[in-house]
Enzyme design. Sequence first.
Site, PDB file in Angstrom:
ATOM      1  N   CYS A 121     -10.230 -13.796 -16.312  1.00 43.88           N
ATOM      2  CA  CYS A 121      -9.355 -12.842 -15.637  1.00 43.88           C
ATOM      3  C   CYS A 121     -10.039 -11.471 -15.659  1.00 43.88           C
ATOM      4  CB  CYS A 121      -7.964 -12.802 -16.271  1.00 43.88           C
ATOM      5  SG  CYS A 121      -7.803 -11.694 -17.688  1.00 43.88           S
ATOM      6  N   CYS A 129     -17.012  12.012  -2.009  1.00 41.83           N
ATOM      7  CA  CYS A 129     -16.279  10.776  -1.741  1.00 41.83           C
ATOM      8  C   CYS A 129     -17.245   9.602  -1.769  1.00 41.83           C
ATOM      9  CB  CYS A 129     -15.563  10.838  -0.386  1.00 41.83           C
ATOM     10  SG  CYS A 129     -16.687  10.879   1.021  1.00 41.83           S
ATOM     11  N   CYS A 173      -3.021 -14.263 -20.536  1.00 40.22           N
ATOM     12  CA  CYS A 173      -4.268 -14.957 -20.188  1.00 40.22           C
ATOM     13  C   CYS A 173      -4.556 -16.005 -21.254  1.00 40.22           C
ATOM     14  CB  CYS A 173      -5.424 -13.963 -20.062  1.00 40.22           C
ATOM     15  SG  CYS A 173      -7.047 -14.751 -19.860  1.00 40.22           S
ATOM     16  N   CYS A 229      -9.386 -12.504 -24.990  1.00 42.96           N
ATOM     17  CA  CYS A 229      -8.903 -11.604 -23.945  1.00 42.96           C
ATOM     18  C   CYS A 229      -7.741 -10.765 -24.471  1.00 42.96           C
ATOM     19  CB  CYS A 229      -8.448 -12.414 -22.725  1.00 42.96           C
ATOM     20  SG  CYS A 229      -7.861 -11.372 -21.380  1.00 42.96           S
ATOM     21  N   ASP A 231       0.874  -1.175   0.000  1.00 43.82           N
ATOM     22  CA  ASP A 231       0.000   0.000   0.000  1.00 43.82           C
ATOM     23  C   ASP A 231       0.909   1.222   0.000  1.00 43.82           C
ATOM     24  OD1 ASP A 231      -3.301   0.312   1.256  1.00 43.82           O
ATOM     25  OD2 ASP A 231      -2.117   1.957   0.444  1.00 43.82           O
TER      26      ASP A 231
END
Lengths: 401, 401
Positions: free
Chosen positions: B223, B247, B305, B300, B101
């Site tokens: 995916c 928000c 993938c 895809c 993060d």
Amino acid sequence: VGNIMAESALKTRVQELENEVKSLKKQLGDNKARQKIETMSSEVVDTNPYSRLMALKRMGIVDNYETIREYTVAVVGVGGVGSVTAEMLTRCGIGKLILFDYDKVELANMNRLFFQPHQAGLSKVQAAEHTLRNINPDVEFEVHNYNITTMDNFQHFMGRLKNGGKTEGQAVDLVLSCVDNFEARMAINTACNELCQTWFESGVSENAVSGHIQLIKPGESACFACAPPLVVATHTDERTLKREGVCAASLPTTMGVVAGLLVQNTLKYLLKFGTVSFYLAYNALLDFFPSMTMRPNLDCDDSFCRKCQVEYQKTESEKVEEPVEVVKEAEVSTENDWGIEIMTETTEEESNAASGPVPKLAEGLTVAYTLPTKTKDEPKEAVSNGNGLSLDDLMAQMKTL
Amino acid sequence: VGNIMAESALKTRVQELENEVKSLKKQLGDNKARQKIETMSSEVVDTNPYSRLMALKRMGIVDNYETIREYTVAVVGVGGVGSVTAEMLTRCGIGKLILFDYDKVELANMNRLFFQPHQAGLSKVQAAEHTLRNINPDVEFEVHNYNITTMDNFQHFMGRLKNGGKTEGQAVDLVLSCVDNFEARMAINTACNELCQTWFESGVSENAVSGHIQLIKPGESACFACAPPLVVATHTDERTLKREGVCAASLPTTMGVVAGLLVQNTLKYLLKFGTVSFYLAYNALLDFFPSMTMRPNLDCDDSFCRKCQVEYQKTESEKVEEPVEVVKEAEVSTENDWGIEIMTETTEEESNAASGPVPKLAEGLTVAYTLPTKTKDEPKEAVSNGNGLSLDDLMAQMKTL
């Protein structure tokens, strides 16, 4: 010279200790714990702990989020489900929380959320109050470190449900049962029937992979004594069922989900949005969530339940084609700032099938307790309305399976 | 005399400060934080933080609970869902957690579980690591305070998924996406496709009342790029969609439920019990939990993938009537110490209907994105097996509705 050296050493020691105090205080965050906030604001700033909750109004979900401050919720049992329940309500800014528990925090509880190892040995309600007050000082807390099932404590417990609301003398708005035994559930049931107090039952299975919540509105939906579990119906002392060296399994996941569903339905009930489930179960192995509604039992052992049933029927019959409850339909926000949206569109029919009163027992559900066969001279008056079915109807359906 | 008085005052001050340090340390619990535990034990004593988890073995739910220590899970995004996810895994005693993060804790996050007001201003991964290590020092933590979507960081991120397992050089066992934007989801998708790495997507709607989890096994299930949301398909910069002073709404309940479902399915996947859901959604207004399976898209945009799809088809065709995955059926413990039991009995048929591959799109579900019409000269080879359907099949079904 000796004195001067001693003095100098002491001064250094004072300096060291002052630094340590400063550092410890910083770690404890005492100098950072937030101040009380007078009025809930919708302002979108990093320092507003309520901006994401008040945004529910702009999103069209809740009309009146700030009224949450007017409500009092009693949480009985502050263990794996109750502690998380109390934390969620605290973070949502509930007006007042009354917590009941008589247990101590143990390291053996660390597989569930909320309590931390350094709290081992403290009483659960005291440890919880300390943590919760730090998280949100706007909430009013009242905690009781006692067992609600003893005679004296039960009277006090019932008194607090009756008078412990935001204004002393007012009843609490909702009682949440998060206990782990039937004796305590029956005590809550008895108190709530006598007070005609709405409450939620909750529970997690001993194998840790299922749980449920149940809304009990005395007189309107089945109470805990209307269809008691076998251990209650047979007056078995459940403590005699426990064995040395054996404990129930538990998981933070199952308990977190049950607490989440419980508090979500509490918010829907208090703030009047969405549909409140009467009974919702969670089967973790299959990700299966059966739901149903159980009507009260006319022959319930609890006379106060029967009394509430009569009152409920009277009130209902006096209503002239009025909807029982105004529920708000799922609304999709017109402001879709991030384009994040769950791809669900439900017709009214599907939503009826998914929750609320159902025309028959949900798939995968069975009734654990069967009532004794009625003698023929007893008058039979099924308490049932609309598309709900009485317990008798359900039993009859069960027999045909 | 003056010196003696000064010395006496200093000694008193030292005493006072030492007492304060002692008291602060007690509050901080530094002297109580638990020691590391070498081996997970089933012993039922108050001091064993694993007794309730190891009890899953005696209950017949999990064969091998202690193997949880061998697994590494990467959690991307340590916000409302990710932080609770990390806490649940920590309390379950996962072997290693890698957290990603780049955000800081804000008071505006206090309406969700986990972070506390005194942590405001700290980086989310550092604050989380400190709390989690205190909760369970047996877990190995690795944290990265950066944005995974920048070029350099993305390479490092992918390297850690590839090599960050319990033994350096080993891949992680599972990646959990708990991010709040599509750019990060696409980055995780790209990395996991290239590494053929199984991961879970998760998300919560901006109106806070729905969420979902999705299991992505590259080549086997769709995916994130197989059926991308409109904002991704149209290459819209989602930051341009945000507006000043607005928000998203969020609730600790919805995020707690989504984290609970995510970690529950993670446990089922790693410890091989129950049925792992490919896609499970939560509609909080109706307590409705749709589930489905999405097969990969032959067209895809992600070449990795498509490569994984070819490899998966090859592996599948080489299998001779072998079950793809050994899943354990729901077992009811023979030891029912407390008589607590959820009243659910599900037949195989019902369980198929409730989760796992379904023959048609679940009720209430719609597909948000339609593929461009194919030109006739393109070869069409639907990737589908057993009772699963390809995206094309699903689209065809949708048109008939």
